[in-house]
Scaffold this motif. Structure first.
Motif, PDB file in Angstrom:
ATOM      1  N   SER A  66       0.797  -1.059  -0.164  1.00 23.94           N
ATOM      2  CA  SER A  66       0.038  -0.070  -0.027  1.00 23.94           C
ATOM      3  C   SER A  66       0.767   1.264   0.069  1.00 23.94           C
ATOM      4  CB  SER A  66      -1.049  -0.144   1.101  1.00 23.94           C
ATOM      5  OG  SER A  66      -0.280  -0.003   2.451  1.00 23.94           O
ATOM      6  N   GLY A  73      -3.061   3.357  -2.447  1.00 24.19           N
ATOM      7  CA  GLY A  73      -2.526   2.198  -1.484  1.00 24.19           C
ATOM      8  C   GLY A  73      -3.474   2.247  -0.197  1.00 24.19           C
ATOM      9  N   ILE A  74      -3.531   3.424   0.326  1.00 22.60           N
ATOM     10  CA  ILE A  74      -4.367   3.447   1.637  1.00 22.60           C
ATOM     11  C   ILE A  74      -5.104   4.516   1.675  1.00 22.60           C
ATOM     12  CG2 ILE A  74      -2.361   4.519   2.711  1.00 22.60           C
ATOM     13  CD1 ILE A  74      -2.880   3.000   5.314  1.00 22.60           C
ATOM     14  N   ILE A  94      -8.866   0.985  -3.856  1.00 21.79           N
ATOM     15  CA  ILE A  94      -7.933   1.481  -2.847  1.00 21.79           C
ATOM     16  C   ILE A  94      -7.652  -0.223  -2.296  1.00 21.79           C
ATOM     17  CG2 ILE A  94      -7.419   2.270  -0.411  1.00 21.79           C
ATOM     18  CD1 ILE A  94      -7.553   4.424  -2.399  1.00 21.79           C
ATOM     19  N   LEU A  95      -6.329  -0.323  -1.997  1.00 22.75           N
ATOM     20  CA  LEU A  95      -5.743  -1.682  -1.494  1.00 22.75           C
ATOM     21  C   LEU A  95      -6.152  -1.604   0.051  1.00 22.75           C
ATOM     22  CD1 LEU A  95      -4.255  -4.263  -1.517  1.00 22.75           C
ATOM     23  CD2 LEU A  95      -2.153  -3.220  -1.036  1.00 22.75           C
ATOM     24  N   LEU A  96      -5.968  -0.700   0.947  1.00 20.37           N
ATOM     25  CA  LEU A  96      -6.293  -0.941   2.307  1.00 20.37           C
ATOM     26  C   LEU A  96      -7.089   0.458   2.788  1.00 20.37           C
ATOM     27  CD1 LEU A  96      -5.396  -2.121   4.655  1.00 20.37           C
ATOM     28  CD2 LEU A  96      -3.394  -0.778   5.084  1.00 20.37           C
TER      29      LEU A  96
END
Length: 290
Positions: A66, A73-74, A94-96
């Motif tokens: 992220s 990423g976050i 969004i990954l996280l």
């Protein structure tokens, strides 16, 4: 989920300022915290809600990835509804997504605070997710208790009073000190627990023998009666309370201090929620019953 939980009772600046410099912050953290998996069965929780501990390889991979992705990423979200998280494109890639329950607590109740009937997980969920060794200890004690009833008597911290400008003691829970005394407990639970029953008591009352008057009607049992089971196992009061909660939940009749749900049996009619209204404590009976 954090891999460790703080168990230090001193959460204030005074405690922090007067700490010894002879130990490192990491050593103090280890001493004043316990592993989350010593309290909870993470695998069991994950069957309902997938859990990643913050010291796991999986978490470090997610965090590392992220950070490399930058803005994709976050996302730290606060006061963002679940509908927005699911429907808005700005969150979909969004990954996280980080939603901190509260900066002052590890957990937050899984409920919609705008619709209190929409409970996603019941109050009993986390208590029933205790670590396997704690569950095993509770099962052994329940087997020894046999057919029993149980009461949870919260006193200690909840009996806080302060004086008003006239020097009169006031409290946020005007009946709780009265309702959790043995003579009032005996009167309250008489309709639920017949004489002669085994009564398991879990309480934070520190005065030895405080509940002894109840022995005139019930066979009293405490976690301290089972030290041969608990002493080799229990490392802190959090673990002890988790075992006690499992025992309470296994009783034929379980009476709580406060009602959490409308069908609960309770020792007091005072609301559990802090009303922020300081009232004069009441120690007299409301009726002539008992």
């Amino acid at each position: 989920m954090p891999s460790r939980m703080c168990i230090n009772p001193i959460h204030n600046n005074k405690g922090i300022l007067h700490q010894s410099n002879s130990t490192s912050s990491e050593e103090r953290w280890t001493t004043n915290s316990c592993a989350m998996d010593s309290l909870y069965d993470i695998s069991l929780i994950s069957e309902k809600v997938p859990v990643i501990l913050d010291n796991s390889k999986q978490w470090h991979r997610v965090l590392s990835t992220s950070m490399k992705l930058g803005s994709r990423g976050i996302a730290n979200v606060q006061a963002v509804s679940r509908n927005d998280l699911q429907s808005k494109s700005s969150y979909s890639n969004i990954l996280l997504v980080n939603r901190t329950a509260s900066p002052l607590a590890w957990f937050m109740e899984c409920k919609d605070r705008n619709d209190r009937s929409a409970v996603l997980l019941p109050h009993s969920f986390l208590p029933s997710m205790a670590a396997k060794k704690l569950q095993n200890a509770a099962e052994k004690i329940k087997a020894l208790l046999g057919d029993y009833d149980a009461i949870h008597v919260r006193r200690g911290d909840i009996l806080k009073t302060r004086k008003d400008r006239f020097g009169v003691d006031r409290t946020l829970h005007p009946h709780i000190d009265r309702d959790t005394r043995p003579e009032f407990i005996q009167c309250r639970i008489a309709k639920w627990c017949p004489p002669g029953r085994t009564l398991f008591i879990a309480s934070n009352e520190r005065k030895p023998g405080f509940f002894s008057p109840l022995a005139s009607r019930y066979k009293l049992a405490y976690s301290s009666n089972y030290s041969s089971i608990l002493d080799p196992l229990i490392e802190n009061n959090y673990q002890l309370f988790m075992v006690e909660r499992l025992i309470l939940m296994g009783a034929k009749t379980y009476i709580k201090t406060y009602k959490e749900d409308e069908n609960d049996l309770s020792l007091t009619d005072d609301p559990k929620k802090n009303t922020k209204v300081w009232q004069i404590p009441v120690y007299t009976k409301d009726t002539e019953e008992c």
